[in-house]
Scaffold this motif. Sequence first.
Motif, mmCIF file in Angstrom:
data_model
loop_
_atom_site.group_PDB
_atom_site.id
_atom_site.type_symbol
_atom_site.label_atom_id
_atom_site.label_comp_id
_atom_site.label_asym_id
_atom_site.label_seq_id
_atom_site.Cartn_x
_atom_site.Cartn_y
_atom_site.Cartn_z
ATOM 1 N N LEU A 82 0.817 -1.219 0.000
ATOM 2 C CA LEU A 82 0.000 0.000 0.000
ATOM 3 C C LEU A 82 0.849 1.267 0.000
ATOM 4 C CD1 LEU A 82 -2.727 -1.129 2.568
ATOM 5 C CD2 LEU A 82 -2.989 -0.908 0.092
ATOM 6 N N LYS A 83 2.191 1.067 -0.050
ATOM 7 C CA LYS A 83 3.140 2.180 -0.162
ATOM 8 C C LYS A 83 3.096 3.129 1.044
ATOM 9 C CE LYS A 83 3.558 2.153 -5.216
ATOM 10 N NZ LYS A 83 3.327 0.718 -5.296
ATOM 11 N N TRP A 84 2.964 2.543 2.229
ATOM 12 C CA TRP A 84 3.078 3.350 3.432
ATOM 13 C C TRP A 84 4.523 3.849 3.577
ATOM 14 C CZ3 TRP A 84 0.360 0.951 8.339
ATOM 15 C CH2 TRP A 84 -1.008 0.791 8.080
ATOM 16 N N PRO A 85 4.735 5.003 4.214
ATOM 17 C CA PRO A 85 6.114 5.453 4.495
ATOM 18 C C PRO A 85 6.811 4.473 5.440
ATOM 19 C CG PRO A 85 4.525 7.229 4.854
ATOM 20 C CD PRO A 85 3.727 5.985 4.650
ATOM 21 N N LYS A 86 8.127 4.368 5.304
ATOM 22 C CA LYS A 86 8.890 3.408 6.098
ATOM 23 C C LYS A 86 8.703 3.631 7.603
ATOM 24 C CE LYS A 86 13.525 1.479 6.777
ATOM 25 N NZ LYS A 86 13.369 1.424 8.242
ATOM 26 N N GLU A 87 8.673 4.882 8.030
ATOM 27 C CA GLU A 87 8.533 5.162 9.456
ATOM 28 C C GLU A 87 7.200 4.642 9.984
ATOM 29 O OE1 GLU A 87 9.146 7.418 7.117
ATOM 30 O OE2 GLU A 87 11.303 7.716 7.451
ATOM 31 N N ARG A 88 6.157 4.799 9.185
ATOM 32 C CA ARG A 88 4.835 4.326 9.599
ATOM 33 C C ARG A 88 4.795 2.801 9.645
ATOM 34 N NH1 ARG A 88 -0.880 5.094 6.277
ATOM 35 N NH2 ARG A 88 -2.251 4.256 7.917
ATOM 36 N N ILE A 89 5.446 2.176 8.656
ATOM 37 C CA ILE A 89 5.492 0.707 8.638
ATOM 38 C C ILE A 89 6.240 0.186 9.855
ATOM 39 C CG2 ILE A 89 6.435 -1.311 7.434
ATOM 40 C CD1 ILE A 89 5.872 0.115 4.796
ATOM 41 N N ASP A 90 7.397 0.761 10.140
ATOM 42 C CA ASP A 90 8.209 0.304 11.278
ATOM 43 C C ASP A 90 7.439 0.446 12.590
ATOM 44 O OD1 ASP A 90 10.222 -0.258 9.514
ATOM 45 O OD2 ASP A 90 11.426 1.510 9.978
ATOM 46 N N ALA A 91 6.736 1.572 12.733
ATOM 47 C CA ALA A 91 5.965 1.807 13.962
ATOM 48 C C ALA A 91 4.814 0.799 14.074
ATOM 49 C CB ALA A 91 5.428 3.237 13.966
ATOM 50 N N ARG A 92 4.164 0.483 12.953
ATOM 51 C CA ARG A 92 3.046 -0.460 12.972
ATOM 52 C C ARG A 92 3.524 -1.870 13.295
ATOM 53 N NH1 ARG A 92 -2.098 -1.281 14.291
ATOM 54 N NH2 ARG A 92 -3.259 -2.585 12.818
ATOM 55 N N VAL A 93 4.661 -2.272 12.727
ATOM 56 C CA VAL A 93 5.222 -3.598 13.009
ATOM 57 C C VAL A 93 5.525 -3.731 14.495
ATOM 58 C CG1 VAL A 93 7.225 -5.099 12.658
ATOM 59 C CG2 VAL A 93 6.116 -4.024 10.689
ATOM 60 N N GLU A 94 6.164 -2.724 15.064
ATOM 61 C CA GLU A 94 6.501 -2.764 16.487
ATOM 62 C C GLU A 94 5.237 -2.799 17.347
ATOM 63 O OE1 GLU A 94 9.065 -0.220 19.806
ATOM 64 O OE2 GLU A 94 9.452 0.040 17.667
ATOM 65 N N GLU A 95 4.237 -2.004 16.960
ATOM 66 C CA GLU A 95 2.977 -1.953 17.704
ATOM 67 C C GLU A 95 2.295 -3.322 17.723
ATOM 68 O OE1 GLU A 95 -1.431 0.221 17.327
ATOM 69 O OE2 GLU A 95 0.072 0.475 15.761
ATOM 70 N N LEU A 96 2.249 -3.985 16.565
ATOM 71 C CA LEU A 96 1.553 -5.263 16.476
ATOM 72 C C LEU A 96 2.326 -6.386 17.159
ATOM 73 C CD1 LEU A 96 0.173 -5.033 12.850
ATOM 74 C CD2 LEU A 96 -1.181 -5.231 14.939
ATOM 75 N N ARG B 194 1.172 -16.252 15.648
ATOM 76 C CA ARG B 194 1.010 -14.863 16.092
ATOM 77 C C ARG B 194 1.474 -13.897 15.007
ATOM 78 N NH1 ARG B 194 0.678 -14.371 22.020
ATOM 79 N NH2 ARG B 194 0.711 -16.472 22.867
ATOM 80 N N VAL B 195 2.579 -14.242 14.345
ATOM 81 C CA VAL B 195 3.076 -13.401 13.250
ATOM 82 C C VAL B 195 2.057 -13.365 12.116
ATOM 83 C CG1 VAL B 195 4.897 -13.106 11.508
ATOM 84 C CG2 VAL B 195 5.496 -13.792 13.841
ATOM 85 N N GLY B 196 1.421 -14.514 11.849
ATOM 86 C CA GLY B 196 0.386 -14.557 10.823
ATOM 87 C C GLY B 196 -0.780 -13.644 11.153
ATOM 88 N N VAL B 197 -1.180 -13.616 12.418
ATOM 89 C CA VAL B 197 -2.257 -12.725 12.847
ATOM 90 C C VAL B 197 -1.812 -11.265 12.741
ATOM 91 C CG1 VAL B 197 -3.721 -12.022 14.785
ATOM 92 C CG2 VAL B 197 -3.300 -14.459 14.352
ATOM 93 N N ALA B 198 -0.577 -10.979 13.156
ATOM 94 C CA ALA B 198 -0.046 -9.613 13.062
ATOM 95 C C ALA B 198 -0.028 -9.143 11.611
ATOM 96 C CB ALA B 198 1.360 -9.550 13.661
ATOM 97 N N ARG B 199 0.394 -10.027 10.688
ATOM 98 C CA ARG B 199 0.423 -9.655 9.268
ATOM 99 C C ARG B 199 -0.990 -9.327 8.771
ATOM 100 N NH1 ARG B 199 2.610 -13.866 4.853
ATOM 101 N NH2 ARG B 199 0.721 -14.961 5.534
ATOM 102 N N ALA B 200 -1.977 -10.106 9.215
ATOM 103 C CA ALA B 200 -3.354 -9.865 8.778
ATOM 104 C C ALA B 200 -3.890 -8.533 9.300
ATOM 105 C CB ALA B 200 -4.244 -11.011 9.241
ATOM 106 N N LEU B 201 -3.422 -8.107 10.469
ATOM 107 C CA LEU B 201 -3.885 -6.865 11.079
ATOM 108 C C LEU B 201 -3.081 -5.641 10.643
ATOM 109 C CD1 LEU B 201 -4.394 -8.120 14.750
ATOM 110 C CD2 LEU B 201 -6.209 -7.444 13.177
ATOM 111 N N ALA B 202 -1.981 -5.853 9.902
ATOM 112 C CA ALA B 202 -0.986 -4.802 9.702
ATOM 113 C C ALA B 202 -1.550 -3.533 9.074
ATOM 114 C CB ALA B 202 0.171 -5.337 8.856
ATOM 115 N N ALA B 203 -2.389 -3.661 8.059
ATOM 116 C CA ALA B 203 -2.918 -2.472 7.377
ATOM 117 C C ALA B 203 -4.226 -1.998 7.985
ATOM 118 C CB ALA B 203 -3.092 -2.757 5.889
ATOM 119 N N ASP B 204 -4.543 -2.498 9.175
ATOM 120 C CA ASP B 204 -5.758 -2.130 9.902
ATOM 121 C C ASP B 204 -7.011 -2.355 9.066
ATOM 122 O OD1 ASP B 204 -7.088 -1.314 12.170
ATOM 123 O OD2 ASP B 204 -7.014 0.816 11.666
ATOM 124 N N PRO B 205 -7.206 -3.588 8.560
ATOM 125 C CA PRO B 205 -8.388 -3.857 7.731
ATOM 126 C C PRO B 205 -9.651 -3.877 8.576
ATOM 127 C CG PRO B 205 -7.278 -5.913 8.245
ATOM 128 C CD PRO B 205 -6.424 -4.810 8.817
#
Length: 315
Positions: free
Chosen positions: A103-117, A143-154
């Motif tokens: 979805l072309k999120w900025p790297k900083e936003r991606i890194d923060a979301r990964v850490e959050e999840l 757990r990683v599979g669930v985190a990946r599914a939640l990553a873009a806040d669907p």
Amino acid sequence: MIELKNVTRRFGNTVAVDNLNLTIETGEVCVLVGSSGCGKSTTLRMINRLLPHSAGEILVDGEDVNAMNAEQLRLNMGYVIQGTGLFPHWTVARNIAMVPHLLKWPKERIDARVEELMTLLDLDPATHASKYPQQLSGGQAQRVGVARALAADPNILLMDEPFGALDAITRDNLQMEMLRIQRQVRKTTVFVTHDIDEALKLATRIAVMDQGRIIQHDTPENILRHPASDFVENLVGKQDRGLKLMSLRPVRDLMSAHAEPRQSEAGEGAITEGDSVRLALSVMLWKDLGEIAVFNARGQETGVITRERIIQEGA
């Protein structure tokens, strides 16, 4: 949020899903349960168009999924399968970041979301972010599979037997984790399982399927109290439905509360207000107790629950 209207799926001459009607409300967890081959996974995969439906309509937020761009539809739905489906040559962090990256999120936003999840799913980012899937336990990988599914806040989460291959202890821990996460993020979730106890634990509403049709769609309590057919009654268990009902009821419903919380030693295996009445009864029977203290999340004693009241009112 999701509507299936007269949906049928055929594989050649075989009807896998037969004229199915189902409405899933925003924020609820709808669990599809039934024996193998009843059409529950096929139903799930038609929602995100991994499988086309042969007849009928599937609507998401009132829009026909066939009118949507398939890739965009799937990017807006989290999808978790048994065995995780993680990319083995990608790190945990990169696996979780897959959809935000697309979805072309900025790297900083991606890194923060990964850490959050990772934190949300009890995976220490400092320890696990740079690991590869083969370095994880089965429970950690799921757990990683669930985190990946939640990553873009669907808005929608689709889960196809996600805990089916795990041992009983890990499975129970992840079910509790799912309940905790759902309380926080309130995703509309469609969850497939063949395990009725898992369905009763996780569902807001359960759709019992047999031979491609929905036999009963109701709350866990109503399905236990009023099974619509012999098939449903056999699925939920004729003899232990009372105990299953106790597992749906929290201790706080039947405890006698103290006027003020007390400082007390909870000890190992202490009962909390959110534990099930069934668990409290089990502890009392095991320890041969007539009553047991109940604690809140802060470790304060807030009341007691008695064996007598559970037997009188537990179901």
